[in-house]
Every structure is written in C-alpha cells, then in structure tokens.
Design a protein around this motif. Sequence first.
Motif, mmCIF file in Angstrom:
data_model
loop_
_atom_site.group_PDB
_atom_site.id
_atom_site.type_symbol
_atom_site.label_atom_id
_atom_site.label_comp_id
_atom_site.label_asym_id
_atom_site.label_seq_id
_atom_site.Cartn_x
_atom_site.Cartn_y
_atom_site.Cartn_z
ATOM 1 N N VAL A 46 38.800 28.800 45.968
ATOM 2 C CA VAL A 46 38.240 29.938 46.692
ATOM 3 C C VAL A 46 37.177 29.514 47.698
ATOM 4 O O VAL A 46 36.984 30.167 48.720
ATOM 5 N N LYS A 47 36.518 28.382 47.451
ATOM 6 C CA LYS A 47 35.478 27.921 48.390
ATOM 7 C C LYS A 47 36.052 27.617 49.769
ATOM 8 O O LYS A 47 35.316 27.611 50.765
ATOM 9 N N ASP A 48 37.365 27.399 49.843
ATOM 10 C CA ASP A 48 38.011 27.133 51.128
ATOM 11 C C ASP A 48 38.604 28.389 51.757
ATOM 12 O O ASP A 48 39.269 28.313 52.797
ATOM 13 N N PHE A 49 38.374 29.549 51.148
ATOM 14 C CA PHE A 49 38.886 30.809 51.688
ATOM 15 C C PHE A 49 38.002 31.279 52.843
ATOM 16 O O PHE A 49 36.782 31.076 52.843
ATOM 17 N N SER A 50 38.612 31.967 53.797
ATOM 18 C CA SER A 50 37.846 32.663 54.831
ATOM 19 C C SER A 50 37.213 33.914 54.234
ATOM 20 O O SER A 50 37.554 34.332 53.119
ATOM 21 N N LEU A 51 36.308 34.540 55.001
ATOM 22 C CA LEU A 51 35.679 35.785 54.545
ATOM 23 C C LEU A 51 36.725 36.855 54.286
ATOM 24 O O LEU A 51 36.677 37.573 53.281
ATOM 25 N N GLY A 52 37.712 36.958 55.182
ATOM 26 C CA GLY A 52 38.762 37.957 55.009
ATOM 27 C C GLY A 52 39.602 37.707 53.773
ATOM 28 O O GLY A 52 39.983 38.648 53.074
ATOM 29 N N MET A 53 39.895 36.426 53.479
ATOM 30 C CA MET A 53 40.672 36.086 52.284
ATOM 31 C C MET A 53 39.896 36.430 51.016
ATOM 32 O O MET A 53 40.462 36.925 50.032
ATOM 33 N N LYS A 54 38.586 36.192 51.023
ATOM 34 C CA LYS A 54 37.759 36.539 49.866
ATOM 35 C C LYS A 54 37.720 38.059 49.666
ATOM 36 O O LYS A 54 37.718 38.542 48.529
ATOM 37 N N GLN A 55 37.707 38.784 50.770
ATOM 38 C CA GLN A 55 37.710 40.242 50.661
ATOM 39 C C GLN A 55 39.039 40.724 50.068
ATOM 40 O O GLN A 55 39.075 41.620 49.222
ATOM 41 N N ARG A 56 40.144 40.112 50.481
ATOM 42 C CA ARG A 56 41.451 40.452 49.919
ATOM 43 C C ARG A 56 41.488 40.136 48.423
ATOM 44 O O ARG A 56 42.032 40.903 47.625
ATOM 45 N N LEU A 57 40.904 38.987 48.061
ATOM 46 C CA LEU A 57 40.880 38.608 46.651
ATOM 47 C C LEU A 57 40.041 39.594 45.837
ATOM 48 O O LEU A 57 40.385 39.924 44.701
ATOM 49 N N GLY A 58 38.948 40.068 46.424
ATOM 50 C CA GLY A 58 38.135 41.079 45.745
ATOM 51 C C GLY A 58 38.917 42.347 45.487
ATOM 52 O O GLY A 58 38.813 42.952 44.413
ATOM 53 N N ILE A 59 39.724 42.769 46.458
ATOM 54 C CA ILE A 59 40.552 43.957 46.284
ATOM 55 C C ILE A 59 41.610 43.709 45.213
ATOM 56 O O ILE A 59 41.875 44.558 44.361
ATOM 57 N N ALA A 60 42.217 42.502 45.252
ATOM 58 C CA ALA A 60 43.216 42.152 44.235
ATOM 59 C C ALA A 60 42.611 42.203 42.836
ATOM 60 O O ALA A 60 43.230 42.714 41.893
ATOM 61 N N ARG A 61 41.408 41.681 42.686
ATOM 62 C CA ARG A 61 40.752 41.700 41.374
ATOM 63 C C ARG A 61 40.496 43.132 40.912
ATOM 64 O O ARG A 61 40.651 43.454 39.725
ATOM 65 N N ALA A 62 40.114 43.993 41.849
ATOM 66 C CA ALA A 62 39.816 45.389 41.494
ATOM 67 C C ALA A 62 41.057 46.148 41.047
ATOM 68 O O ALA A 62 40.969 47.056 40.217
ATOM 69 N N ILE A 63 42.240 45.774 41.573
ATOM 70 C CA ILE A 63 43.442 46.561 41.287
ATOM 71 C C ILE A 63 44.353 45.928 40.238
ATOM 72 O O ILE A 63 45.299 46.574 39.783
ATOM 73 N N THR A 64 44.067 44.676 39.829
ATOM 74 C CA THR A 64 44.983 43.964 38.921
ATOM 75 C C THR A 64 45.278 44.742 37.643
ATOM 76 O O THR A 64 46.419 44.828 37.189
ATOM 77 N N THR A 65 44.247 45.314 37.037
ATOM 78 C CA THR A 65 44.407 45.991 35.745
ATOM 79 C C THR A 65 44.928 47.426 35.884
ATOM 80 O O THR A 65 44.984 48.161 34.900
ATOM 81 N N LYS A 66 45.322 47.811 37.117
ATOM 82 C CA LYS A 66 45.825 49.167 37.397
ATOM 83 C C LYS A 66 44.865 50.234 36.850
ATOM 84 O O LYS A 66 45.245 51.079 36.021
ATOM 85 N N PRO A 67 43.613 50.213 37.310
ATOM 86 C CA PRO A 67 42.625 51.163 36.784
ATOM 87 C C PRO A 67 42.919 52.596 37.224
ATOM 88 O O PRO A 67 43.667 52.831 38.181
ATOM 89 N N ASP A 68 42.299 53.537 36.532
ATOM 90 C CA ASP A 68 42.420 54.944 36.922
ATOM 91 C C ASP A 68 41.591 55.246 38.156
ATOM 92 O O ASP A 68 41.925 56.150 38.930
ATOM 93 N N LEU A 69 40.493 54.515 38.319
ATOM 94 C CA LEU A 69 39.564 54.760 39.419
ATOM 95 C C LEU A 69 39.188 53.446 40.087
ATOM 96 O O LEU A 69 38.863 52.464 39.413
ATOM 97 N N LEU A 70 39.237 53.431 41.416
ATOM 98 C CA LEU A 70 38.765 52.288 42.202
ATOM 99 C C LEU A 70 37.501 52.700 42.945
ATOM 100 O O LEU A 70 37.498 53.721 43.643
ATOM 101 N N ILE A 71 36.445 51.926 42.793
ATOM 102 C CA ILE A 71 35.206 52.151 43.535
ATOM 103 C C ILE A 71 35.019 50.954 44.452
ATOM 104 O O ILE A 71 34.764 49.836 44.001
ATOM 105 N N LEU A 72 35.193 51.178 45.748
ATOM 106 C CA LEU A 72 35.240 50.092 46.714
ATOM 107 C C LEU A 72 34.149 50.274 47.770
ATOM 108 O O LEU A 72 34.167 51.234 48.546
ATOM 109 N N ASP A 73 33.210 49.358 47.787
ATOM 110 C CA ASP A 73 32.063 49.402 48.693
ATOM 111 C C ASP A 73 32.375 48.558 49.924
ATOM 112 O O ASP A 73 32.394 47.330 49.854
#
Length: 307
Positions: free
Chosen positions: A130-157
Amino acid sequence: MSVIVSTNHLTKSFQGKEVVSDVSMNIQQGQIYGFLGPNGAGKTTIMKMLLNLVKPTHGEIEMFGEKINHSSKDYLKRIGSIIEYPIFYDKLTAMDNLELHCEYMGFYNKKAIKEALEMVQLVGIEGKPVKDFSLGMKQRLGIARAITTKPDLLILDEPINGLDPVGMKEMRNVFSMLSKEYRMTLLISSHLLGEIEHIADTIGIIKQGQFIQEISLDTLRGQSTAYIELETHDLKKAAFVLENKLQINNFKVMDESVIRIYETSLSQADISKALILADISIESINKKSISLEDYFIDQIDGVEKHA
C-alpha cells in the motif's frame, strides 16, 4: 421506509465552544444522504459521534432503532466507514489489509474481499504494498474496506477526495449500485456539490455547526427553480427599470454585470423590450435553472435579493 439514523438536538462542545449545535437529522433506510457543508462546518464531528468516536455534549443519537450511549458498540458491526483519511498497514498489500479488517470484524469471506476490490477497480495490484499506492488508489482501498462486509450503513467522509474525474464517476456508480442492489444506506459528506447532486436522495446542509435544512432532491427539483440571467454593463440602470418600470422585486445582483431574475410573470421578451426601450445594452439574456450548487450557496449565504 424506516429511519435508521436519527439525531435529536445533537450538540458537541470543545473547551466550552460549540462546534455542533442542536442538530436533528433523519436518514431513511436504503437512501443516499448527502451531507453538505463548507470545510470546518462540523460534518466530520457529527459522523464521529454517530460512530461513538466522539461523545456528544448534549442530545441523542438513535441507530437502527436503538438509542446510542457511551458504551454502545454492537451496532458498529452493521456499519462501514471512512472518516477523514483512511489509514492502512503500508507494508502490506491491499488484500492483506482487507483480510485483517475482516478478521477483527469477525467476517470470514475471502470472496467478498475480492469482490470489493473489483468493485472499486483495484485490480492487478496483488503483490504491491500500500505504501506504493497513489492517493486515489488509497481512497479506493478505503471504500473497498468500508463495503467488504456488506454493512447496512456506510458512513463516508469525503470519499472521492484524491480521485480524478473518471474515478469520481466510477465511485458514483458504485455508491448508486450499493443503494439500489444491496439496499445499503449511505451517508456521504462532501463539499463537491455536483457529485452529490448526481447520486443523493436527500441532502442535509450544515454551516458552522448549525443544521440549516434537510430536503429531498425530488422536492428540490419539483420547486420552481427557473430564472432569467441578464448580463449588462448598465447594472444600476437595469435594476431601476426592473424594479420601477416592470414592478419586479424578486431579483438578485450576482456581480458587477449579472442579474438573476426570479420573477415568472414576465417573459424574457418582455424584459428585453423594456431594457432596450430604456437604452440599456444587453450582453446576454438567457433562461436558466438553479443547480444544487446555487441552492446550496443560497442556503449558506442567504438569498440577497435586490429591493
């Protein structure tokens, strides 16, 4: 449709200063709720209070039909989130980071991890830390982490920070799909008004900790939002004709050469004729409609109509 997030007179003070004041908002199940406000308005603080990362000074929070207190934690299993800048173990890969996240969430489904990475279009990066990821790639990874568990609610800042226009559109499509196909509820904060306008069902507007308005996009679009935009170098003379000759009071001076006319009883042709008869030069006159950005700015700054 049930309310799954509700705040009642939510208030937070730091060192005696209120940064969030008397906020009451309601988020319906399955909708995308756009949380709009300038930087420093209090959006992140409210999101942290919803996640019990910050304790309210006053007021109540209800999530999934239960009141949240200082020790509440079980409800967090039903939520995926990005707050401020997503943090990862930089020496590990994207897959390793998501596996660790699922481990402490008690979620064991490697197929879901792969699906989340594909959903945000993070592919072909299997051995890359991940240290070699661009800012945009890290943001995508953050979204992926938030949605992986298929939560009922997503809170995205501010989830599309760091993304280019193509990336913004791709994530917009992901958010819409999660709402429609998975019936997830999304609370998305942003100052990028055009992006929220494309996907939100409801918007909540906040300024300096004060909750200004909560309105559905359908209601907003159904309101009379048409106006005539006049560009002229004879601004004062044009304003005089509008008010005294045409009896129009519902207009706003935008800058040194532009007036927006909200009066609907007179046509564009009628206005042009009166200005020409008064020997006022017209650079342009066009019928337009109010965008979410216009509405947002009017709510934040107040509609200052010329009178």
